[in-house]
Scaffold this motif. Structure first.
Motif, mmCIF file in Angstrom:
data_model
loop_
_atom_site.group_PDB
_atom_site.id
_atom_site.type_symbol
_atom_site.label_atom_id
_atom_site.label_comp_id
_atom_site.label_asym_id
_atom_site.label_seq_id
_atom_site.Cartn_x
_atom_site.Cartn_y
_atom_site.Cartn_z
ATOM 1 N N ARG A 85 21.970 76.470 2.641
ATOM 2 C CA ARG A 85 21.408 75.897 3.867
ATOM 3 C C ARG A 85 19.945 75.508 3.696
ATOM 4 O O ARG A 85 19.513 74.471 4.196
ATOM 5 C CB ARG A 85 21.526 76.890 5.035
ATOM 6 C CG ARG A 85 22.936 77.084 5.524
ATOM 7 C CD ARG A 85 22.978 78.006 6.730
ATOM 8 N NE ARG A 85 24.295 77.979 7.321
ATOM 9 C CZ ARG A 85 24.702 77.083 8.202
ATOM 10 N NH1 ARG A 85 23.865 76.144 8.615
ATOM 11 N NH2 ARG A 85 25.917 77.106 8.683
ATOM 12 N N LEU A 86 19.202 76.379 3.048
ATOM 13 C CA LEU A 86 17.763 76.160 2.936
ATOM 14 C C LEU A 86 17.331 75.817 1.516
ATOM 15 O O LEU A 86 16.138 75.804 1.223
ATOM 16 C CB LEU A 86 17.012 77.404 3.434
ATOM 17 C CG LEU A 86 17.279 77.807 4.884
ATOM 18 C CD1 LEU A 86 16.463 79.037 5.261
ATOM 19 C CD2 LEU A 86 16.987 76.659 5.838
ATOM 20 N N ALA A 101 14.214 84.152 4.835
ATOM 21 C CA ALA A 101 15.554 83.609 5.033
ATOM 22 C C ALA A 101 16.125 83.050 3.739
ATOM 23 O O ALA A 101 17.312 83.252 3.433
ATOM 24 C CB ALA A 101 15.510 82.524 6.113
ATOM 25 N N GLN A 102 15.303 82.358 2.984
ATOM 26 C CA GLN A 102 15.783 81.772 1.728
ATOM 27 C C GLN A 102 16.260 82.829 0.741
ATOM 28 O O GLN A 102 17.092 82.546 -0.128
ATOM 29 C CB GLN A 102 14.677 80.924 1.096
ATOM 30 C CG GLN A 102 14.409 79.627 1.835
ATOM 31 C CD GLN A 102 13.293 78.826 1.219
ATOM 32 O OE1 GLN A 102 12.300 79.378 0.731
ATOM 33 N NE2 GLN A 102 13.419 77.501 1.235
ATOM 34 N N ALA A 149 9.197 76.792 1.255
ATOM 35 C CA ALA A 149 8.793 77.580 2.417
ATOM 36 C C ALA A 149 7.345 77.303 2.807
ATOM 37 O O ALA A 149 7.020 77.216 4.001
ATOM 38 C CB ALA A 149 8.986 79.066 2.134
ATOM 39 N N GLY A 150 6.474 77.139 1.817
ATOM 40 C CA GLY A 150 5.064 76.909 2.094
ATOM 41 C C GLY A 150 4.779 75.618 2.837
ATOM 42 O O GLY A 150 3.694 75.454 3.407
ATOM 43 N N LYS A 171 13.040 69.637 10.170
ATOM 44 C CA LYS A 171 13.751 69.053 9.031
ATOM 45 C C LYS A 171 14.871 69.953 8.523
ATOM 46 O O LYS A 171 15.739 69.509 7.762
ATOM 47 C CB LYS A 171 12.764 68.777 7.896
ATOM 48 C CG LYS A 171 11.634 67.819 8.264
ATOM 49 C CD LYS A 171 10.614 67.719 7.141
ATOM 50 C CE LYS A 171 9.434 66.835 7.544
ATOM 51 N NZ LYS A 171 8.401 66.772 6.475
ATOM 52 N N LEU A 172 14.850 71.234 8.915
ATOM 53 C CA LEU A 172 15.834 72.191 8.420
ATOM 54 C C LEU A 172 17.125 72.086 9.224
ATOM 55 O O LEU A 172 17.127 71.652 10.376
ATOM 56 C CB LEU A 172 15.279 73.614 8.518
ATOM 57 C CG LEU A 172 13.932 73.875 7.832
ATOM 58 C CD1 LEU A 172 13.566 75.347 7.945
ATOM 59 C CD2 LEU A 172 13.982 73.449 6.375
ATOM 60 N N PRO A 173 18.256 72.514 8.641
ATOM 61 C CA PRO A 173 19.534 72.432 9.362
ATOM 62 C C PRO A 173 19.613 73.436 10.509
ATOM 63 O O PRO A 173 18.943 74.466 10.501
ATOM 64 C CB PRO A 173 20.563 72.751 8.269
ATOM 65 C CG PRO A 173 19.826 73.551 7.262
ATOM 66 C CD PRO A 173 18.421 73.010 7.258
#
Length: 411
Positions: A44-45, A35-36, A50-51, A61-63
């Motif tokens: 957004r990210l 996604a990133q 990612a890890g 914690k992500l939007p």
């Protein structure tokens, strides 16, 4: 891992909680990284590693990604808003849902993950599925057809309407299973009775509407096992019933969270909230996608032997937006009000009408020492309207996922 039997679609359904968590810890960071790398997630990210996103707690914690965000991105970058890892020509189908919102689809495998649900219904090799979902523009027909192929069933792509033709076809080809909305099967069966036609339908996989207990019982009385799933055009299958009929079991290729409507904050275990879904589909990584639906987690495991978590099913819409005195009040504004005050546990906006005018009360869960006048300015700042503030005891507001209660009568 437990050895699965023919009762289950595969061994994933009977994993232990530790096995499921270990698998998620490996594949979730990979999905976040995909996604990133996509332009659709730009901004957004950023700033997340990612890890580090290896479980649901870290994911929270992500939007949140909302359908309106998807629509805005698609309006600038047709057709998928740069949220897919392949170009449009890399997919077998492009569908359009109201909005319009465009959805990708691929026929190479059970892309929408519907096979697991159809297997639970008992549909498989030797069955002919009369697929009465729409095939034009919207993806429901293709979603269920791909699932039927995944379990080795034959499909009669019947689509919607044309009841008498549906009955003739079902009789002529020997249909044994139905896929479609809950109500349309009754239309078919009632009309077949009136025509004096005996049908062989004994299994039904339904979605896209409420399956009321009385209707399920009527089907059972006719010798038809009818089970329901919870799926969307963007996500595919999210959860499904088994013959145990105790809640909906989560699909093995999604991560589901239940959050306070308008936020990304998980609700306490068992409370009603908004359903947020992260798909593990590498072609279309939707991260924390808001369905706009309300549900709640259930305790324990299904008696059928499947071990994944369960939700209670559809319990209403999370989008409780209301217009008050010509202004919209949204759940995220209520969440913003709560965030302004550490001592506030929860708030609920109640909208009424008196003397032909709208009235708004903000019920605030706080301790006895709280002063209602202290919150008045924050109400205006966050909700953009004046309101009566009422302090209520901690824990007294209903745990039903409602943050905006519109009590006005529209009769």
């Amino acid at each position: 891992m437990k050895k699965h039997s023919d009762l289950f679609f595969d061994g994933l359904e009977v994993r232990s909680a530790d096995e499921r968590a270990a698998h998620l810890s490996r594949i979730l960071p990979q999905q976040i990284a995909r996604a990133q790398a996509l332009q659709g997630y730009a901004g957004r990210l950023n700033g997340y590693t990612a890890g580090d996103i290896t479980d649901v707690a870290a994911l929270a914690k992500l939007p949140v990604l909302r359908k309106s965000d998807l629509g805005d991105a698609q309006s600038m970058h047709m057709p998928f808003g740069n949220f897919t890892t392949k170009p449009a020509t890399g997919f077998s189908h492009i569908f359009q849902s109201p909005g319009p919102i465009y959805e990708p689809f691929d026929v190479n495998h059970d892309w929408f993950r519907m096979g697991r649900f159809l297997h639970a219904v008992g549909i498989g090799k030797g069955d002919i599925v009369q697929n009465c979902f729409g095939y034009h523009l919207t993806p429901a027909g293709a979603i269920f057809e791909s699932g039927a192929h995944a379990v080795g069933a034959t499909v009669l792509p019947a689509g919607t309407g044309q009841t008498e033709l549906q009955i003739t076809a079902a009789r002529d080809v020997g249909t044994t299973a139905y896929a479609g909305t809950p109500d349309f099967l009754k239309v078919i069966l009632d009309k077949a009775d009136a025509m004096g036609v005996a049908l062989n339908i004994t299994k039904a996989a339904v979605g896209g509407g409420a399956l009321f207990p009385s209707l399920r019982k009527e089907y059972a009385d006719r010798g038809v096992l009818c089970l329901q799933c919870y799926a969307t055009a963007d996500l595919g299958n999210v959860a499904y019933e088994s013959p145990a009929m105790e809640g909906l079991i989560l699909d093995e290729q999604v991560v589901v969270e239940i959050v306070t409507p308008g936020t990304g904050t998980p609700v306490p275990e068992g409370e009603v909230g908004e359903v947020i879904v992260t798909t593990l589909n590498p072609d279309y990584p939707l991260i924390r996608f808001s369905t706009g639906d309300l549900s709640a987690f259930m305790d324990g495991e299904s008696p059928c032997g499947r071990t994944n978590r369960r939700i209670k099913g559809w319990m209403g819409r999370a989008d409780q937006t209301a217009k008050v005195k010509g202004m919209f009040v949204r759940p995220e504004q209520v969440a913003s009000f709560v965030d302004h005050h550490e001592e506030v546990a929860k708030a609920r906006v109640v909208i009424t009408r008196a003397n032909e005018q709208d009235a708004m009360t903000v019920k605030v869960e706080a301790d006895d020492s709280a002063d209602a006048t202290r919150y008045a300015s924050t109400v205006v700042e966050t909700l953009k309207l004046k309101a009566t503030v009422e302090i209520v005891p901690m824990g007294s507001l209903p745990k039903d996922g409602v943050v905006i209660e519109d009590q006005r009568s529209y009769d």
